[in-house]
Write a protein that holds these residues in place. Structure first.
Motif, PDB file in Angstrom:
ATOM      1  N   LEU A  14       0.828  -1.213   0.000  1.00  0.00           N
ATOM      2  CA  LEU A  14       0.000   0.000   0.000  1.00  0.00           C
ATOM      3  C   LEU A  14       0.861   1.260   0.000  1.00  0.00           C
ATOM      4  O   LEU A  14       0.542   2.229  -0.707  1.00  0.00           O
ATOM      5  CB  LEU A  14      -0.962  -0.022   1.188  1.00  0.00           C
ATOM      6  CG  LEU A  14      -1.976  -1.165   1.168  1.00  0.00           C
ATOM      7  CD1 LEU A  14      -2.846  -1.127   2.423  1.00  0.00           C
ATOM      8  CD2 LEU A  14      -2.839  -1.122  -0.085  1.00  0.00           C
ATOM      9  N   LEU A  15       1.948   1.258   0.766  1.00  0.00           N
ATOM     10  CA  LEU A  15       2.863   2.417   0.742  1.00  0.00           C
ATOM     11  C   LEU A  15       3.458   2.624  -0.644  1.00  0.00           C
ATOM     12  O   LEU A  15       3.558   3.757  -1.129  1.00  0.00           O
ATOM     13  CB  LEU A  15       3.980   2.235   1.767  1.00  0.00           C
ATOM     14  CG  LEU A  15       3.598   2.436   3.229  1.00  0.00           C
ATOM     15  CD1 LEU A  15       4.752   2.024   4.139  1.00  0.00           C
ATOM     16  CD2 LEU A  15       3.200   3.878   3.484  1.00  0.00           C
ATOM     17  N   SER A  17       2.100   1.717  -3.414  1.00  0.00           N
ATOM     18  CA  SER A  17       0.995   2.214  -4.249  1.00  0.00           C
ATOM     19  C   SER A  17       0.804   3.714  -4.074  1.00  0.00           C
ATOM     20  O   SER A  17       0.647   4.446  -5.048  1.00  0.00           O
ATOM     21  CB  SER A  17      -0.313   1.495  -3.890  1.00  0.00           C
ATOM     22  OG  SER A  17      -0.218   0.123  -4.120  1.00  0.00           O
ATOM     23  N   VAL A  18       0.829   4.167  -2.837  1.00  0.00           N
ATOM     24  CA  VAL A  18       0.663   5.591  -2.551  1.00  0.00           C
ATOM     25  C   VAL A  18       1.800   6.406  -3.160  1.00  0.00           C
ATOM     26  O   VAL A  18       1.595   7.534  -3.618  1.00  0.00           O
ATOM     27  CB  VAL A  18       0.526   5.833  -1.031  1.00  0.00           C
ATOM     28  CG1 VAL A  18       0.591   7.308  -0.683  1.00  0.00           C
ATOM     29  CG2 VAL A  18      -0.782   5.231  -0.524  1.00  0.00           C
ATOM     30  N   SER A  19       2.996   5.822  -3.208  1.00  0.00           N
ATOM     31  CA  SER A  19       4.118   6.548  -3.815  1.00  0.00           C
ATOM     32  C   SER A  19       3.828   6.863  -5.281  1.00  0.00           C
ATOM     33  O   SER A  19       4.258   7.900  -5.793  1.00  0.00           O
ATOM     34  CB  SER A  19       5.427   5.764  -3.681  1.00  0.00           C
ATOM     35  OG  SER A  19       5.529   4.709  -4.620  1.00  0.00           O
ATOM     36  N   PHE A  21       0.944   7.613  -6.472  1.00  0.00           N
ATOM     37  CA  PHE A  21       0.037   8.768  -6.484  1.00  0.00           C
ATOM     38  C   PHE A  21       0.841  10.055  -6.342  1.00  0.00           C
ATOM     39  O   PHE A  21       0.545  11.065  -6.987  1.00  0.00           O
ATOM     40  CB  PHE A  21      -0.996   8.688  -5.353  1.00  0.00           C
ATOM     41  CG  PHE A  21      -1.822   7.426  -5.343  1.00  0.00           C
ATOM     42  CD1 PHE A  21      -2.060   6.696  -6.499  1.00  0.00           C
ATOM     43  CD2 PHE A  21      -2.355   6.963  -4.163  1.00  0.00           C
ATOM     44  CE1 PHE A  21      -2.819   5.539  -6.472  1.00  0.00           C
ATOM     45  CE2 PHE A  21      -3.124   5.810  -4.122  1.00  0.00           C
ATOM     46  CZ  PHE A  21      -3.354   5.095  -5.278  1.00  0.00           C
TER      47      PHE A  21
END
Length: 153
Positions: A14-15, A17-19, A21
């Motif tokens: 998830l981290l 993935s957020v990167s 964004f």
């Protein structure tokens, strides 16, 4: 109701993935800065070849670099859904590998954009960050393996 148990380490997926964004937001702001320097008004997506040819050398360079920044952002947008989906699916079985590949993908997308706008002939500077493509293909393979493993349970 169906419940899904996430593997240990999925938070890293998830981290990662957020990167991606954050990279997307950074690319958008970067295109805006290049647009302003090139004086390319909205709603035009690119400076045309004839507009670049008619411009002074410094204005032509600014317009060309804007086109390169815009193209780097568009290339990101074209590939982001597949990479993100593969990252999230692959992470269900291989969380640390997927998270690492996702982070590598994101870092190389930044290098790709910076290289593309370096002013090298024909946008060849983008090859500095071409590692994103390898990470992308491996992520898709990891997602396929994860999906297969889950289907065979």
């Amino acid at each position: 109701m169906v419940s899904i148990e996430l593997p240990a380490g999925y938070g890293y997926v998830l981290l990662s993935s957020v990167s991606t964004f954050a990279v997307s937001i950074w690319l958008s702001m970067r295109v805006g800065a290049f647009r302003k320097r090139a004086s390319v008004p909205y709603p035009f997506e690119y400076a045309s070849a004839s507009e670049i040819a008619a411009a002074s050398p410094s204005a032509a360079r600014a317009k060309t670099l804007f086109n390169c920044a815009q193209r780097a952002h568009q290339n990101f947008n074209e590939n982001h859904p597949t990479a993100l989906g593969a990252l999230l699916i692959g992470g269900l079985r291989f969380p640390l590998l997927s998270a690492g590949l996702g982070a590598f993908w994101a870092v190389n997308r930044v290098a790709y954009a910076v290289g593309y706008t370096s002013g090298k002939e024909g946008g060849k500077g983008r090859y500095v960050g071409i590692g994103w493509l390898l990470a992308h293909y491996v992520l898709v393979g990891v997602a396929g393996k994860s999906a297969w493993d889950l289907a065979m349970l």
